[in-house]
Structures are given as C-alpha cells and as structure tokens.
Design a protein around this motif. Sequence first.
Motif, PDB file in Angstrom:
ATOM      1  N   TYR A  30       0.821  -1.204   0.000  1.00 37.00           N
ATOM      2  CA  TYR A  30       0.000   0.000   0.000  1.00 37.00           C
ATOM      3  C   TYR A  30       0.861   1.262   0.000  1.00 37.00           C
ATOM      4  N   ASN A  31       2.025   1.209   0.616  1.00 30.25           N
ATOM      5  CA  ASN A  31       2.956   2.343   0.533  1.00 30.25           C
ATOM      6  C   ASN A  31       3.476   2.506  -0.892  1.00 30.25           C
ATOM      7  N   PHE A  32       3.808   1.387  -1.540  1.00 31.92           N
ATOM      8  CA  PHE A  32       4.217   1.431  -2.945  1.00 31.92           C
ATOM      9  C   PHE A  32       3.074   1.942  -3.823  1.00 31.92           C
ATOM     10  N   LEU A  33       1.847   1.529  -3.503  1.00 37.37           N
ATOM     11  CA  LEU A  33       0.675   1.957  -4.270  1.00 37.37           C
ATOM     12  C   LEU A  33       0.482   3.466  -4.183  1.00 37.37           C
ATOM     13  N   ARG A  34       0.705   4.030  -3.007  1.00 34.20           N
ATOM     14  CA  ARG A  34       0.586   5.481  -2.847  1.00 34.20           C
ATOM     15  C   ARG A  34       1.548   6.211  -3.783  1.00 34.20           C
ATOM     16  N   VAL A  35       2.785   5.752  -3.820  1.00 26.11           N
ATOM     17  CA  VAL A  35       3.786   6.395  -4.672  1.00 26.11           C
ATOM     18  C   VAL A  35       3.423   6.229  -6.140  1.00 26.11           C
ATOM     19  N   LEU A  36       3.043   5.018  -6.531  1.00 27.30           N
ATOM     20  CA  LEU A  36       2.716   4.737  -7.928  1.00 27.30           C
ATOM     21  C   LEU A  36       1.519   5.551  -8.404  1.00 27.30           C
ATOM     22  N   VAL A  37       0.453   5.570  -7.622  1.00 26.54           N
ATOM     23  CA  VAL A  37      -0.757   6.293  -8.029  1.00 26.54           C
ATOM     24  C   VAL A  37      -0.502   7.802  -8.020  1.00 26.54           C
ATOM     25  N   PHE A  38       0.270   8.271  -7.061  1.00 25.57           N
ATOM     26  CA  PHE A  38       0.590   9.699  -7.014  1.00 25.57           C
ATOM     27  C   PHE A  38       1.375  10.125  -8.248  1.00 25.57           C
ATOM     28  N   ILE A  39       2.355   9.333  -8.650  1.00 25.54           N
ATOM     29  CA  ILE A  39       3.130   9.639  -9.853  1.00 25.54           C
ATOM     30  C   ILE A  39       2.238   9.573 -11.094  1.00 25.54           C
ATOM     31  N   GLY A  40       1.370   8.557 -11.166  1.00 23.07           N
ATOM     32  CA  GLY A  40       0.438   8.462 -12.289  1.00 23.07           C
ATOM     33  C   GLY A  40      -0.493   9.657 -12.368  1.00 23.07           C
ATOM     34  N   CYS A  41      -0.981  10.121 -11.224  1.00 27.23           N
ATOM     35  CA  CYS A  41      -1.857  11.295 -11.197  1.00 27.23           C
ATOM     36  C   CYS A  41      -1.114  12.556 -11.625  1.00 27.23           C
ATOM     37  N   LEU A  42       0.137  12.687 -11.187  1.00 22.34           N
ATOM     38  CA  LEU A  42       0.907  13.869 -11.588  1.00 22.34           C
ATOM     39  C   LEU A  42       1.162  13.895 -13.088  1.00 22.34           C
ATOM     40  N   PHE A  43       1.427  12.737 -13.674  1.00 21.66           N
ATOM     41  CA  PHE A  43       1.602  12.700 -15.131  1.00 21.66           C
ATOM     42  C   PHE A  43       0.319  13.087 -15.852  1.00 21.66           C
ATOM     43  N   ILE A  44      -0.811  12.708 -15.301  1.00 23.24           N
ATOM     44  CA  ILE A  44      -2.094  13.074 -15.924  1.00 23.24           C
ATOM     45  C   ILE A  44      -2.370  14.561 -15.745  1.00 23.24           C
ATOM     46  N   VAL A  45      -2.152  15.065 -14.536  1.00 25.77           N
ATOM     47  CA  VAL A  45      -2.473  16.471 -14.250  1.00 25.77           C
ATOM     48  C   VAL A  45      -1.608  17.421 -15.076  1.00 25.77           C
ATOM     49  N   PHE A  46      -0.346  17.082 -15.292  1.00 25.76           N
ATOM     50  CA  PHE A  46       0.553  17.984 -16.003  1.00 25.76           C
ATOM     51  C   PHE A  46       0.712  17.646 -17.488  1.00 25.76           C
ATOM     52  N   ASN A  47      -0.110  16.762 -18.018  1.00 26.81           N
ATOM     53  CA  ASN A  47      -0.067  16.426 -19.435  1.00 26.81           C
ATOM     54  C   ASN A  47      -1.074  17.311 -20.167  1.00 26.81           C
ATOM     55  N   TYR A  48      -0.587  18.142 -21.072  1.00 24.32           N
ATOM     56  CA  TYR A  48      -1.469  19.084 -21.765  1.00 24.32           C
ATOM     57  C   TYR A  48      -2.321  18.420 -22.837  1.00 24.32           C
ATOM     58  N   LYS A  49      -2.000  17.187 -23.233  1.00 22.12           N
ATOM     59  CA  LYS A  49      -2.787  16.516 -24.263  1.00 22.12           C
ATOM     60  C   LYS A  49      -4.045  15.859 -23.703  1.00 22.12           C
ATOM     61  N   ILE A  50      -4.150  15.795 -22.395  1.00 23.07           N
ATOM     62  CA  ILE A  50      -5.336  15.215 -21.770  1.00 23.07           C
ATOM     63  C   ILE A  50      -6.323  16.350 -21.501  1.00 23.07           C
ATOM     64  N   LYS A  51      -7.588  16.067 -21.723  1.00 23.08           N
ATOM     65  CA  LYS A  51      -8.617  17.086 -21.573  1.00 23.08           C
ATOM     66  C   LYS A  51      -8.630  17.636 -20.144  1.00 23.08           C
ATOM     67  N   LYS A  52      -9.018  18.893 -20.021  1.00 26.15           N
ATOM     68  CA  LYS A  52      -8.934  19.592 -18.743  1.00 26.15           C
ATOM     69  C   LYS A  52      -9.830  18.965 -17.672  1.00 26.15           C
ATOM     70  N   LYS A  53     -10.999  18.483 -18.060  1.00 20.35           N
ATOM     71  CA  LYS A  53     -11.901  17.901 -17.060  1.00 20.35           C
ATOM     72  C   LYS A  53     -11.282  16.656 -16.425  1.00 20.35           C
TER      73      LYS A  53
END
Length: 123
Positions: A30-53
Amino acid sequence: MKKQNYLRLLNIVCSVSLFVAITNLPIIYYNFLRVLVFIGCLFIVFNYKIKKKWRLVFVPIAILFNPIFPVFLYLKPYWIPLDILAGILFLLVTFYGAVFSEIESKATTKQVVKNRNMYNVKY
C-alpha cells in the motif's frame, strides 16, 4: 515506443495495482501503491494533451494517495470503493481522456482547406 504509449502503460499499471489493492496485502504494497498512483496522477495532471476535465478529476485522487502527507482512513472498507473508483478512472482516462494527434491533424487540415477557399470571392 512513443511517450503517449508510456503514459498509457503507466495508467494501466496504476489501474491494475488499484484493483489488486482490494485484497489483503502487506502494508509495504500500500505504501508502494501510494507512490505509484501519485506519480500516475501527476503525469495526468501535467499532461497538456489530456482534456482539462480529466486533469481536474485527478487532483483529488493525487491528494488522497500522496505519500508526502498521507491520508489515513484506517479501515479497509473505506479504501475499497476509493480504490475501485480510482482504478476505473485510470482506465477511462487511458482510453477516453487523451486528445489524439489524428483528431488534431484532421481539424487542422479542415482549417487549411477552409482558409484556402476563403479568397474565392464571387461578385
């Protein structure tokens, strides 16, 4: 592989990891999961090709799963629906959230054709 394929692979790995988290596993997972999901979310949030919503949807997920200031819900039944929801959202953004280059190229081609015909004025 293209950068877009790496991001899709990361999203699918995050989704599968969240679905596996429903079972009883050691705390290290679960500690590894926190890091993995957090990194995945950051890549989504800062990717300009993904829709804003979609980017706005993943901000609370990043806050919930962040490893720096962790949110503790203490009971497994509280985490199960959140894991399922986050896993489904990762799959949805993988297949429906990105603005693909093919769509963009068709739009620009139509714009060029429209501009080319713009000067054919008939009196």
